[in-house]
Enzyme design. Structure first.
Site, PDB file in Angstrom:
ATOM      1  N   CYS A  10       0.865  -1.191   0.000  1.00 28.15           N
ATOM      2  CA  CYS A  10       0.000   0.000   0.000  1.00 28.15           C
ATOM      3  C   CYS A  10       0.890   1.226   0.000  1.00 28.15           C
ATOM      4  O   CYS A  10       2.060   1.138  -0.394  1.00 28.15           O
ATOM      5  CB  CYS A  10      -0.983  -0.030   1.175  1.00 28.15           C
ATOM      6  SG  CYS A  10      -0.216   0.014   2.801  1.00 28.15           S
ATOM      7  N   ASN A  13       2.274   1.457   4.359  1.00 28.21           N
ATOM      8  CA  ASN A  13       2.571   0.168   5.029  1.00 28.21           C
ATOM      9  C   ASN A  13       2.248   0.193   6.528  1.00 28.21           C
ATOM     10  O   ASN A  13       2.910  -0.480   7.324  1.00 28.21           O
ATOM     11  CB  ASN A  13       4.041  -0.255   4.782  1.00 28.21           C
ATOM     12  CG  ASN A  13       4.374  -1.694   5.172  1.00 28.21           C
ATOM     13  OD1 ASN A  13       5.514  -1.998   5.530  1.00 28.21           O
ATOM     14  ND2 ASN A  13       3.424  -2.599   5.115  1.00 28.21           N
ATOM     15  N   CYS A  15      -1.435   0.673   7.316  1.00 28.72           N
ATOM     16  CA  CYS A  15      -2.884   0.390   7.402  1.00 28.72           C
ATOM     17  C   CYS A  15      -3.263  -0.830   6.558  1.00 28.72           C
ATOM     18  O   CYS A  15      -3.399  -1.941   7.078  1.00 28.72           O
ATOM     19  CB  CYS A  15      -3.711   1.600   6.982  1.00 28.72           C
ATOM     20  SG  CYS A  15      -3.398   3.081   7.984  1.00 28.72           S
ATOM     21  N   ARG A  16      -3.417  -0.647   5.250  1.00 32.35           N
ATOM     22  CA  ARG A  16      -4.025  -1.697   4.430  1.00 32.35           C
ATOM     23  C   ARG A  16      -3.131  -2.911   4.202  1.00 32.35           C
ATOM     24  O   ARG A  16      -3.598  -4.055   4.299  1.00 32.35           O
ATOM     25  CB  ARG A  16      -4.463  -1.104   3.083  1.00 32.35           C
ATOM     26  CG  ARG A  16      -5.587  -0.101   3.239  1.00 32.35           C
ATOM     27  CD  ARG A  16      -5.742   0.748   2.012  1.00 32.35           C
ATOM     28  NE  ARG A  16      -4.578   1.597   1.796  1.00 32.35           N
ATOM     29  CZ  ARG A  16      -4.360   2.339   0.721  1.00 32.35           C
ATOM     30  NH1 ARG A  16      -5.243   2.306  -0.262  1.00 32.35           N
ATOM     31  NH2 ARG A  16      -3.292   3.092   0.634  1.00 32.35           N
ATOM     32  N   SER A  17      -1.848  -2.683   3.872  1.00 29.01           N
ATOM     33  CA  SER A  17      -1.015  -3.864   3.555  1.00 29.01           C
ATOM     34  C   SER A  17      -0.682  -4.709   4.785  1.00 29.01           C
ATOM     35  O   SER A  17      -0.723  -5.945   4.691  1.00 29.01           O
ATOM     36  CB  SER A  17       0.233  -3.496   2.743  1.00 29.01           C
ATOM     37  OG  SER A  17       1.064  -2.607   3.425  1.00 29.01           O
ATOM     38  N   ASP A 129      -8.414   3.744   1.194  1.00 25.20           N
ATOM     39  CA  ASP A 129      -7.426   4.214   2.177  1.00 25.20           C
ATOM     40  C   ASP A 129      -8.142   4.743   3.419  1.00 25.20           C
ATOM     41  O   ASP A 129      -8.904   5.708   3.337  1.00 25.20           O
ATOM     42  CB  ASP A 129      -6.600   5.330   1.515  1.00 25.20           C
ATOM     43  CG  ASP A 129      -5.479   5.831   2.407  1.00 25.20           C
ATOM     44  OD1 ASP A 129      -5.460   5.499   3.609  1.00 25.20           O
ATOM     45  OD2 ASP A 129      -4.618   6.565   1.889  1.00 25.20           O
TER      46      ASP A 129
END
Ligand code: 4NP
Length: 163
Positions: A10, A13, A15-17, A129
C-alpha cells in the site's frame, strides 16, 4: 519445497497492507497450511519506516484474533521483484507505482490488485485508504482483506497450487 511468496503493498505500510498480511496469515494458520507460504508487506512511500501498524489497524485486527507486529518498510524493486511470486497492490495508485518500477514482463506479471480475488466486487477493486477516516473505515478494510484472502486461497486451490 517452494513456498508461495506474497507481498502486500500500500502507500504507507501501516494500514491496508499489514492488515492484508495479517488476514492472509490468519486464514492459512487456521487451515494449517502456513508452512506453504511466506508473507510480507511494504509501502510505496517511506514516511513510516520502522513503525508498527497504525493503532486503529491493530485494534480491528486484534478483534479478529490477529496480532500485527510488522514494522513498516518501503518497496525495494531489485529485491522484491525477485523474491516474491505475487505482489498485491491495495489500490490503483499503488498498482501504477509498482508497475512503473518494473523493468521486465516477468516482474509486471507478478503485480495485481489484491481485490481481483474478492468474491464481492460491486464497489471496485480498490481497498479504500482509511488513514484519514474513522474506525468504521478500518473495519471495512479488515472485512475486505479477510474476504479477499479467502478468495485468494480458493484461487490457489482451483489452480492446483495447494490442496
Ligand atoms: P496505508 O495508509 O497506505 O494503507 O498504510 C496510509 C498511511 C499513511 C499515509 C497515507 C495512507 N500517510 O499519508 O502518512
Amino acid at each position: 519445497m517452494n513456498q508461495i511468496r506474497i507481498l502486500f503493498v500500500c502507500l504507507g505500510n501501516i494500514c491496508r497492507s499489514p492488515a492484508g498480511q495479517g488476514a492472509l496469515q490468519k486464514v492459512i494458520d487456521d487451515l494449517g497450511i502456513s508452512n506453504l507460504f511466506y508473507i510480507d508487506s511494504c509501502g510505496t512511500a517511506g514516511y513510516h519506516i520502522g513503525s508498527l501498524p497504525d493503532p486503529r489497524t491493530r485494534k480491528v485486527a486484534e478483534q479478529e484474533g490477529i496480532k500485527l507486529t510488522h514494522q513498516a518498510r518501503k518497496f525495494q524493486p531489485s529485491k522484491d521483484f525477485a523474491e516474491f511470486d505475487f505482489i498485491f497492490t491495495m489500490d490503483d495508485s499503488n498498482y501504477k507505482n509498482i508497475i512503473s518500477l518494473a523493468w521486465d514482463d516477468t516482474q509486471k506479471e507478478k503485480v495485481s490488485m489484491f481485490r481481483t480475488f474478492d468474491p464481492i466486487q460491486n464497489d471496485g477493486l480498490n481497498v479504500p485508504d482509511p488513514y484519514y477516516g474513522t474506525i468504521n473505515d478500518f473495519e471495512l478494510v479488515q472485512e475486505i482483506v479477510t474476504r479477499t484472502s479467502k478468495g485468494f486461497i480458493n484461487f490457489l486451490r482451483d489452480e492446483g497450487r495447494i490442496k
